[in-house]
Design an enzyme around this catalytic site. Structure first.
Site, PDB file in Angstrom:
ATOM      1  N   GLU A 111     -17.380   3.766  28.162  1.00  0.00           N
ATOM      2  CA  GLU A 111     -18.521   4.057  27.287  1.00  0.00           C
ATOM      3  C   GLU A 111     -19.351   2.803  27.035  1.00  0.00           C
ATOM      4  OE1 GLU A 111     -19.579   5.053  22.693  1.00  0.00           O
ATOM      5  OE2 GLU A 111     -17.713   5.918  23.446  1.00  0.00           O
ATOM      6  N   HIS A 126     -14.594  -1.024  28.641  1.00  0.00           N
ATOM      7  CA  HIS A 126     -14.454   0.414  28.392  1.00  0.00           C
ATOM      8  C   HIS A 126     -15.626   1.146  29.035  1.00  0.00           C
ATOM      9  CE1 HIS A 126     -14.332   4.227  26.179  1.00  0.00           C
ATOM     10  NE2 HIS A 126     -13.077   3.951  25.892  1.00  0.00           N
ATOM     11  N   SER A 150      -8.540   3.935  23.745  1.00  0.00           N
ATOM     12  CA  SER A 150      -9.023   3.084  22.654  1.00  0.00           C
ATOM     13  C   SER A 150      -8.922   3.828  21.322  1.00  0.00           C
ATOM     14  CB  SER A 150     -10.471   2.669  22.927  1.00  0.00           C
ATOM     15  OG  SER A 150     -11.014   1.946  21.851  1.00  0.00           O
TER      16      SER A 150
END
Length: 295
Positions: free
Chosen positions: A130, A128, A230
């Site tokens: 982040e 992901h 997500s």
């Protein structure tokens, strides 16, 4: 059939800020590069593409020079900023302030625990954006965990500092915290050397109880989200646990008439990456289905 859009759904502050920055920049230029999808919602990405927003990956970024690139709300690791300096790229930094603050906390924790032979553990989705930005603060030495099996990577006799990706489930984080505590005890480690930091964005976590109430108020729930989100996956589980007649769609074209058989009330909600205009489009289509049934 009564159709209601959840007023608490839609963009979080960070996503709204990033999209506004992109739109403002596109008013002055025909084309703007964005490192990765600006939001995990295909419909919104397509809308902004029509305005001139061009999505690139990291390999393409290395080939760019003397241009502007938008950093989305997820944030970026330090090497992205270094590359931009080398290639004379002007960064339009739309990193969410909550994410930037967490990056700073992870960096300070890594520097402190390194002196104690400690480990940084991040509860988040591998790959992901982040999470990539967070692990970048540790020289990519952080341990990423999503499942109980992932905990096998940790040495429980050494200090552990736990953080969470900002959009993960609160229940999931505290479950992971409990499992780590159990593993430390089993390994004979010291619980005093375990530091768990609930770094989930409160604008995200507060949506869970709100969504449970909303889901309970309607016969059928339609949850609108990009499949890569997500946050969307986590929030849909919350909705589905409360109301089994919950359906996940990316857009109004995925709606099926039979979902609404016998329903007097339909609720529409979505992820922090779901635009309100898309939920309105879904609402309009459901109203058409209801009108056709009434005839």
């Amino acid at each position: 059939m009564n159709v209601t859009i959840d007023k608490n759904s839609g963009y979080c502050f960070g996503v709204e800020y990033a999209i506004q920055m992109a739109e403002d920049e596109l008013q002055d230029s025909r084309e703007l590069y964005c490192l990765g999808d600006i939001v995990h919602n295909r419909m919104e990405v397509e809308r902004l593409h029509q305005q001139g927003l061009r999505i690139i990956d990291r390999d393409q970024l290395r080939e760019l020079h003397d241009c502007k690139v938008l950093i989305r709300a997820h944030g970026e690791p330090p090497e992205t900023y270094q590359l931009a300096l080398q290639n004379n790229i002007e960064l339009i930094d739309a990193s969410c302030p909550v994410v930037l603050k967490l990056q700073n906390r992870v960096k300070h924790a890594f520097d402190a625990t390194s002196r104690q032979n400690g480990q940084i553990v991040i509860y988040g989705q591998p790959g992901h954006a982040e999470v990539a930005g967070l692990t970048g603060q540790t020289g990519n030495r952080a341990i990423i965990v999503m499942t109980e099996q992932d905990l096998d990577q940790i040495d429980f006799t050494r200090p552990v500092t736990l953080f969470s990706q900002t959009t993960k489930s609160t229940a999931g984080f505290y479950r992971m915290k409990q499992l780590i505590e159990e593993r430390i005890a089993a390994a004979g480690g010291a619980l005093e050397s375990f530091d768990a930091n609930d770094s989930i964005c409160r604008q995200v976590s507060n949506r869970e109880p709100q969504l449970r109430r909303f889901a309970a108020e309607h016969d059928v729930i339609v949850f609108v989200s990009g499949r890569k989100s997500s946050n969307g996956k986590a929030l849909f589980q919350v909705v589905n646990q409360t109301n089994p007649r919950s359906y996940f769609v990316e857009n109004e074209q995925e709606l099926q008439d039979e979902w609404f058989d016998g329903a007097a009330s339909v609720g529409i909600c979505g992820a922090t990456s779901t635009p309100m205009w898309l939920m309105q489009r879904v609402s309009d289509r459901i109203s058409e289905i209801g009108a056709a049934v009434a005839l």
